[in-house]
Each structure stands twice: as C-alpha cells, then as structure tokens.
Scaffold this motif. Structure first.
Motif, PDB file in Angstrom:
ATOM      1  N   THR A   2      16.973   7.098-116.672  1.00 17.95           N
ATOM      2  CA  THR A   2      17.467   8.420-116.264  1.00 17.95           C
ATOM      3  C   THR A   2      18.978   8.518-116.452  1.00 17.95           C
ATOM      4  OG1 THR A   2      17.592   7.663-113.955  1.00 17.95           O
ATOM      5  CG2 THR A   2      15.593   8.826-114.624  1.00 17.95           C
ATOM      6  N   THR A  53      18.410  13.515-122.082  1.00 26.34           N
ATOM      7  CA  THR A  53      18.453  14.948-121.777  1.00 26.34           C
ATOM      8  C   THR A  53      17.719  15.728-122.862  1.00 26.34           C
ATOM      9  OG1 THR A  53      20.576  15.188-122.946  1.00 26.34           O
ATOM     10  CG2 THR A  53      20.657  14.765-120.567  1.00 26.34           C
ATOM     11  N   LYS A  58      13.021  15.811-110.652  1.00 27.60           N
ATOM     12  CA  LYS A  58      14.204  16.384-109.988  1.00 27.60           C
ATOM     13  C   LYS A  58      15.457  15.545-110.181  1.00 27.60           C
ATOM     14  CE  LYS A  58      11.351  18.532-106.388  1.00 27.60           C
ATOM     15  NZ  LYS A  58      10.977  18.513-104.953  1.00 27.60           N
ATOM     16  N   ARG A  59      15.293  14.324-110.661  1.00 26.32           N
ATOM     17  CA  ARG A  59      16.439  13.427-110.812  1.00 26.32           C
ATOM     18  C   ARG A  59      17.304  13.865-111.997  1.00 26.32           C
ATOM     19  NH1 ARG A  59      17.579   8.351-108.729  1.00 26.32           N
ATOM     20  NH2 ARG A  59      18.912   7.024-110.026  1.00 26.32           N
ATOM     21  N   VAL A  60      18.608  14.030-111.774  1.00 22.59           N
ATOM     22  CA  VAL A  60      19.530  14.487-112.815  1.00 22.59           C
ATOM     23  C   VAL A  60      19.961  13.302-113.668  1.00 22.59           C
ATOM     24  CG1 VAL A  60      21.736  15.611-113.279  1.00 22.59           C
ATOM     25  CG2 VAL A  60      20.372  16.319-111.300  1.00 22.59           C
TER      26      VAL A  60
END
Length: 283
Positions: free
Chosen positions: A26, A31, A88-90
């Motif tokens: 992550t 992205t 939900k983890r950026v």
C-alpha cells in the motif's frame, strides 16, 4: 559446468488446507489502475481459495499492519471487514519488504502448510534487498517452511528480487501484463498458494564438485534449477531427502550430461557468480 532442472515427478499428497497470508503493498506507487487491479486480485484470490484453506490479510508499506488478527476461513465475516479496511487505506510512503517478510515469519503458528502471497512492485526503498539481512530473512522463512509467491505489479517492478525470494523459498512469481486482469491474477495466485513444496533436508549430486543453491525447495508445479560443476561427463545420481506436507519424501533422478556446446559458455559465469553467496541470489 552444468545446469540441472529438477521437478518432483512422484505424485504428492494434496494439501489438507493451507494457511495463506496475503501481504498487499500500500505504498505510494500503488495508485490508479494498479491499485484497482491489486484490490480486484486480492478479492478474487480470497474467493478462489478452497473451503479448507484459511486466510489472513495484511497491508504493507513502511510497516506491515495486520487487517485481521488470525487465520480464518475465507467466508468469515472478518475477511470482508479486512478487505474493507484495505480499500480505505491511502497509498502512502515507501515499502520495507524485509520488514514485511519478517512480519510474515511471525504470523504463522500450528502445523498446517504455510504460504505467503505478496502483491506489489517488490521495490524496497526503506530497506535494500540482496543484502545479508535479506538473505537471513529468507533463510528464516525456509526454516519455518513458509513459501513466498508474488504478483509483481506497479509502474516499476523489482522482478529480480521477487524471483530470488520465490526461488529460494519454493514460491512462484506471477508478473502483471496488459492482457492480465485482476481476476485472472487472483485465480492464478490461489493456485500458487496451494502447490505442494518439498522442503529438502539433504541433497546429493554424485560426481558434482560444487552446485548452487545447495538445498533449494522443489515445487510440484514448476522446475527448479541447480548449477555447478561435474568431475566428468557421465551419468550421475541426484537424490533429495526432505518433507512435503509434514511427511518424509525421497526423490531421485539419473540425468545424463549432454554434449558440450559453445552456446552454454555463459554457465561458467553464472557458476562463478553463484560462489559469492552460495547461490542465494540466483533468481
């Protein structure tokens, strides 16, 4: 100089159920379309596991963060909750792959077969790979009978390091491409997680003066390559004593050396390079 392809030909027992740890990268590189494919591959992997398999999910960048506290069946509610946390983890920061592998080493308990599936680009800017620390971490995974397979995905990928990890731990490397969807990758990764691994206790290559790696795990779904030197070009015996799914396994081959050809001259350089770390960096 020789290169030898080994693959278990004897019918190996099917796994009674595998504990699968999914490590999802992550970091900031994951992205856009890559993140979409990573999430789809992860969900499909979970859905494609068999009823007897158990799964645990963790996110990994500078630190590995467990998204569920224990291994559970893939249809357990906590898995859906973990997948929701992952979405939900950026994506931020760099990746410490060695730290993630150390987390994987401590995540397992019990006697069930163990497999790690890493999904990410293999770049480890926070902790460089192919160092003594890296090799020691890989050795600890082998000692714990944990195979590590990877799905290499991202704008840039350290495919060589992921190949080294797979080669040394009895894992497999699956590389993203334009014609591979997240669903295809997830289904393929589920099969990789369940392959039987023969963990060697003793290798014997009669007639070989040296060979690398000296004790490489063998998978049921691919060949494993050993390189080295022979005293003479004559038939020789290869014997491997080890365990598979906790049971003793005896394997043997009687290969014959082929005629020497100039096109194989590169083998001399490979063997000489492998001497430096006993073949630990062979991909």
């Amino acid at each position: 100089y020789f290169a030898l392809s080994l693959r278990p030909e004897a019918r190996l027992r099917e796994s009674p159920g595998t504990d699968v740890l999914i490590l999802v990268d992550t970091s900031a590189s994951q992205t856009g379309i890559y993140r979409d494919d990573v999430l789809l591959a992860t969900k499909t992997l979970v859905q494609s596991l068999q009823k007897r398999d158990r799964v645990r999910l963790a996110a990994m960048d500078l630190e590995a963060v467990s998204l569920c506290d224990e291994f559970v069946l893939s249809n357990d509610r906590s898995v859906d909750h973990a997948l929701s946390k992952l979405e939900k983890r950026v994506p931020l920061g760099s990746t410490d792959l060695i730290g993630g592998l150390k987390f994987a080493r401590s995540a397992f308990s019990g006697n069930r077969p163990r497999a790690v599936i890493y999904i990410g680009d293999g770049l480890s800017k926070a902790n460089s790979l192919l160092t003594r620390k890296f090799h020691d971490t890989v050795k600890s995974l082998v000692h714990a009978r944990i195979s590590v397979s990877s799905f290499a995905i991202g704008p840039q990928r350290n495919v060589e390091s992921l190949a080294v990890i797979a080669n040394q731990t009895g894992g497999m490397l699956y590389v993203d491409a334009e014609d591979i969807s997240g669903q295809q990758a997830g289904r393929a990764l589920a099969l990789l997680a369940r392959a039987t691994v023969v963990w060697p206790g003793h290798y014997e290559l009669s007639g070989a003066t040296e060979f690398y790696p000296s004790a490489i795990p063998l998978r049921s779904d691919r060949d494993s390559i050993v390189v080295g030197t022979l005293q003479q070009r004559s038939p020789f015996q290869v014997r491997v004593a080890g365990t598979a799914l906790g049971n003793p396994v005896q394997l043997s081959w009687s290969p014959e050396a082929q005629t020497s050809v100039e096109d194989n001259a590169y083998l001399a350089r490979i063997v000489e390079a492998a001497k430096a770390d006993s073949g630990q960096s062979l991909p």
